[in-house]
Design an enzyme around this catalytic site. Structure first.
Site, PDB file in Angstrom:
ATOM      1  N   GLU A 103       4.091  -2.800   3.560  1.00  0.00           N
ATOM      2  CA  GLU A 103       3.705  -3.413   2.290  1.00  0.00           C
ATOM      3  C   GLU A 103       3.965  -2.541   1.063  1.00  0.00           C
ATOM      4  O   GLU A 103       3.061  -1.918   0.498  1.00  0.00           O
ATOM      5  CB  GLU A 103       2.229  -3.823   2.339  1.00  0.00           C
ATOM      6  CG  GLU A 103       1.957  -4.871   3.400  1.00  0.00           C
ATOM      7  CD  GLU A 103       0.630  -5.594   3.206  1.00  0.00           C
ATOM      8  OE1 GLU A 103      -0.179  -5.132   2.397  1.00  0.00           O
ATOM      9  OE2 GLU A 103       0.436  -6.639   3.842  1.00  0.00           O
ATOM     10  N   GLU A 118       2.198  -9.282  10.266  1.00  0.00           N
ATOM     11  CA  GLU A 118       0.759  -9.522  10.083  1.00  0.00           C
ATOM     12  C   GLU A 118       0.527 -10.942   9.608  1.00  0.00           C
ATOM     13  O   GLU A 118       1.279 -11.455   8.768  1.00  0.00           O
ATOM     14  CB  GLU A 118       0.134  -8.603   9.018  1.00  0.00           C
ATOM     15  CG  GLU A 118      -0.017  -7.179   9.416  1.00  0.00           C
ATOM     16  CD  GLU A 118      -0.656  -6.340   8.309  1.00  0.00           C
ATOM     17  OE1 GLU A 118      -1.467  -6.873   7.521  1.00  0.00           O
ATOM     18  OE2 GLU A 118      -0.321  -5.144   8.251  1.00  0.00           O
TER      19      GLU A 118
HETATM   20  C1  GBH Z   1      -2.644  -6.215   4.674  1.00  0.00           C
HETATM   21  O1  GBH Z   1      -2.902  -6.137   3.336  1.00  0.00           O
HETATM   22  C2  GBH Z   1      -2.629  -4.806   5.189  1.00  0.00           C
HETATM   23  O2  GBH Z   1      -1.375  -4.421   5.701  1.00  0.00           O
HETATM   24  C3  GBH Z   1      -3.712  -4.524   6.171  1.00  0.00           C
HETATM   25  O3  GBH Z   1      -3.854  -3.142   6.280  1.00  0.00           O
HETATM   26  C4  GBH Z   1      -4.961  -5.227   5.722  1.00  0.00           C
HETATM   27  O4  GBH Z   1      -6.077  -4.858   6.468  1.00  0.00           O
HETATM   28  C5  GBH Z   1      -4.714  -6.705   5.861  1.00  0.00           C
HETATM   29  O5  GBH Z   1      -3.560  -7.099   5.208  1.00  0.00           O
HETATM   30  C6  GBH Z   1      -5.860  -7.580   5.373  1.00  0.00           C
HETATM   31  O6  GBH Z   1      -6.066  -7.371   4.020  1.00  0.00           O
HETATM   32  O7  GBH Z   1      -8.781  -8.032  -4.398  1.00  0.00           O
HETATM   33  O8  GBH Z   1      -7.410  -9.681  -5.484  1.00  0.00           O
HETATM   34  O9  GBH Z   1      -7.161  -7.392  -6.028  1.00  0.00           O
HETATM   35  C7  GBH Z   1      -2.863  -7.335   2.651  1.00  0.00           C
HETATM   36  C8  GBH Z   1      -2.710  -6.981   1.220  1.00  0.00           C
HETATM   37  C9  GBH Z   1      -4.296  -5.855  -0.137  1.00  0.00           C
HETATM   38  C10 GBH Z   1      -3.828  -8.159  -0.403  1.00  0.00           C
HETATM   39  C11 GBH Z   1      -5.536  -6.000  -0.978  1.00  0.00           C
HETATM   40  C12 GBH Z   1      -5.051  -8.316  -1.233  1.00  0.00           C
HETATM   41  C13 GBH Z   1      -6.538  -7.199  -2.742  1.00  0.00           C
HETATM   42  C14 GBH Z   1      -6.245  -8.203  -3.797  1.00  0.00           C
HETATM   43  N1  GBH Z   1      -3.958  -7.085   0.516  1.00  0.00           N
HETATM   44  N2  GBH Z   1      -5.355  -7.089  -1.897  1.00  0.00           N
HETATM   45  S1  GBH Z   1      -7.497  -8.311  -5.014  1.00  0.00           S
END
Ligand code: GBH
Length: 478
Positions: free
Chosen positions: A197, A385
């Site tokens: 990512e 994922e």
């Molecule tokens: C993936 O991230 C990761 O690869 C994994 O490690 C993680 O545990 C899994 O998915 C579940 O999250 O709060 O609106 O600012 C996904 C990417 C990162 C997307 C955090 C949402 C917060 C957005 N995510 N992000 S916000």
């Protein structure tokens, strides 16, 4: 595009009956399922995790500190002051976790390695105990018939690297670590992903400041961090190829932002594809096309990244496979603006899972696979994922996460559509095998299909684990 013939279906059903895997009420009912949403026989079902989220043991066997150790121990950065010091204690319980995988019947497991266990200072002298540990984990998986897919970097950056991703040298340090490690494990690990990512360890960490190191940099500096991220990937591909056994398959796990057309009509479909290419210009588009497209350079102007000779060729190193993390969707409609499309913001009424960001939009699964296939024609695609957070109350020892099952069933059905239409999707890794440290949300959001009691470290299969086991056994949506 390839259609599944009646003959294929007949054969699949016959084989399933002969193997006695159809435990359902009647063959006719089973046939209904099988005829509608069966996957090809060689489709790979798996689960995914990442090192910092599950391992714990942060000071053991010479592991060096990482940006996430620093960040999670900084007050106010992570929900409840949580950190990954213990997490799922999988560093010690990996054999038990292998049995969870085996019980599900998965063929594959996507795991990441902690760079700072292998190079405690990020570069320089390797720590043999780090490789020893991962050799034990890999061997244990293989002994149990599970094929490991390894991600070299899932956000836990060695803290000793000066300037982190703001420093170009970090891209070279990554390549050295990835190459060295591939040399040690590729006799048994045949599929390696460079980084996980791009948008998260660049933008979310250096622009929005929500992930380690928690910075909110100006645009020019953010663009430079993004460039170092894709450069690390590209140099990593080259270094892995130089050190790994011949035939090692190399790819990336990216969370490309995908746009769903509001209607399945040619103009909206074309607009959505254009949006996906342009909105990912600094990440996957650069990797697949070997340049920063004009739309991005024009938009960024003087803030565009500084690129050295040879960078773009390295960034565009050919990949054996492309892996996608697909969760929340975006929507787009065609319009008469110069760009030709307008994105549609999520609405207060858009349904979401326990994480507010996790908008439910199963069609993104189909459109993501189709758009990357049409845009860049990857040879092989995986879903590295897909999964969901849910509240998961424990009632009489059971976790009946019907909401997660609903989410998964809908997304997997859309992946099925992509497979049926002939796009080269070969496998699916469910996030996640078990509840774990969900980054800035700490342990407050659960993504596992196994419940983890973080007091006792007991793992309990949820309803979704039973559902996934059945999907795998029947090789079909159930
Ligand atoms: C993936 O991230 C990761 O690869 C994994 O490690 C993680 O545990 C899994 O998915 C579940 O999250 O709060 O609106 O600012 C996904 C990417 C990162 C997307 C955090 C949402 C917060 C957005 N995510 N992000 S916000």
């Amino acid at each position: 595009m390839r259609e599944i013939s009646r003959r294929d279906l007949g054969k699949a059903l016959g084989a399933a009956c002969a193997a006695g895997t159809l435990g359902g009420p009647t063959a006719a009912a089973a046939a209904l399922n099988t005829t509608s949403l069966t996957f090809p026989p060689d489709f790979l079902w798996g689960c995914a995790t990442a090192a910092y989220q599950i391992e714990g043991a942060v000071k053991e066997d010479g592991r060096g500190p990482t940006n996430w150790d620093v960040f999670s121990h900084t007050p106010g950065k992570v929900f409840g002051g949580h950190n990954g010091d213990v997490a799922d204690d999988s560093y010690h319980r990996y054999a038990e976790d292998t049995q969870l995988l085996k019980n599900l019947g998965v063929k594959t497991y996507r795991m990441s390695l902690a760079w700072s266990r292998i190079f405690p200072e990020g570069r320089g002298k390797p720590n043999p105990k780090g490789i020893d540990h991962y050799n034990r984990v890999i061997d244990n998986l293989l002994e149990n018939g599970i094929t490991p897919y390894v991600t070299m970097f899932h956000w836990d950056l060695p803290a000793a690297l000066p300037g982190g991703w703001q420093n170009r040298d970090t891209a070279y340090a990554f390549a050295d670590y990835a190459g060295y490690t591939a040399g040690k494990i590729s006799d048994r690990v045949k599929n390696i992903m460079t980084v996980n990512e791009l948008r998260c360890f660049t933008d979310l960490s250096h622009k929005q400041g929500q992930h380690a190191p928690g910075l909110k940099l100006p645009d020019a500096e953010v663009n430079q961090v993004r460039h170092h991220g894709v450069l690390a990937h590209g140099l990593g591909v080259q270094s892995i190829r130089a050190h790994a056994k011949a035939g090692t398959q190399v790819g990336i796990a990216d969370n490309t932002t995908f746009y769903i057309p509001v209607m399945e009509t040619p103009e909206h479909v074309a607009a959505a594809k254009k949006a996906t290419r342009e909105m990912n210009a600094m990440f996957l588009t650069a990797i697949m096309e070997g340049r920063y497209i004009d739309e991005y350079l024009t938009q960024e102007g003087a803030n565009a990244p500084k690129v050295k000779a040879g960078d773009m060729a390295a960034i565009a190193s050919p990949l054996d496979f492309l892996a996608l993390n697909i969760y929340a969707p975006e929507w787009v409609r065609a319009d008469s603006s110069p760009k030709g499309y307008a994105t549609i913001p999520h609405l207060p009424s858009s349904p979401h899972m326990a994480s507010p960001w996790l908008i439910v939009g199963p069609e993104v699964a189909y459109w993501g696979v189709r758009q990357v296939s049409e845009l860049w024609k990857p040879k092989v695609l995986y879903i590295s994922e897909n999964g969901a957070s849910a509240d998961d109350p424990v009632v009489n020892g059971r976790i009946d996460d019907a909401d997660r099952v609903m989410y998964l069933r809908n997304y997997v059905s859309q992946f099925h559509r992509a497979v049926t239409e002939g796009y080269p999707l070969k496998g699916y890794f469910l996030w996640s095998l078990m509840d774990n440290f969900e980054w800035a949300d700490g342990y407050s959001k659960r993504f596992g299909i196994h419940y983890v009691d973080f007091e006792t470290q007991k793992r309990i299969p949820k309803l979704s684990a039973a559902w996934y086991k059945e999907v795998i056994a029947r090789n079909a949506v159930v």
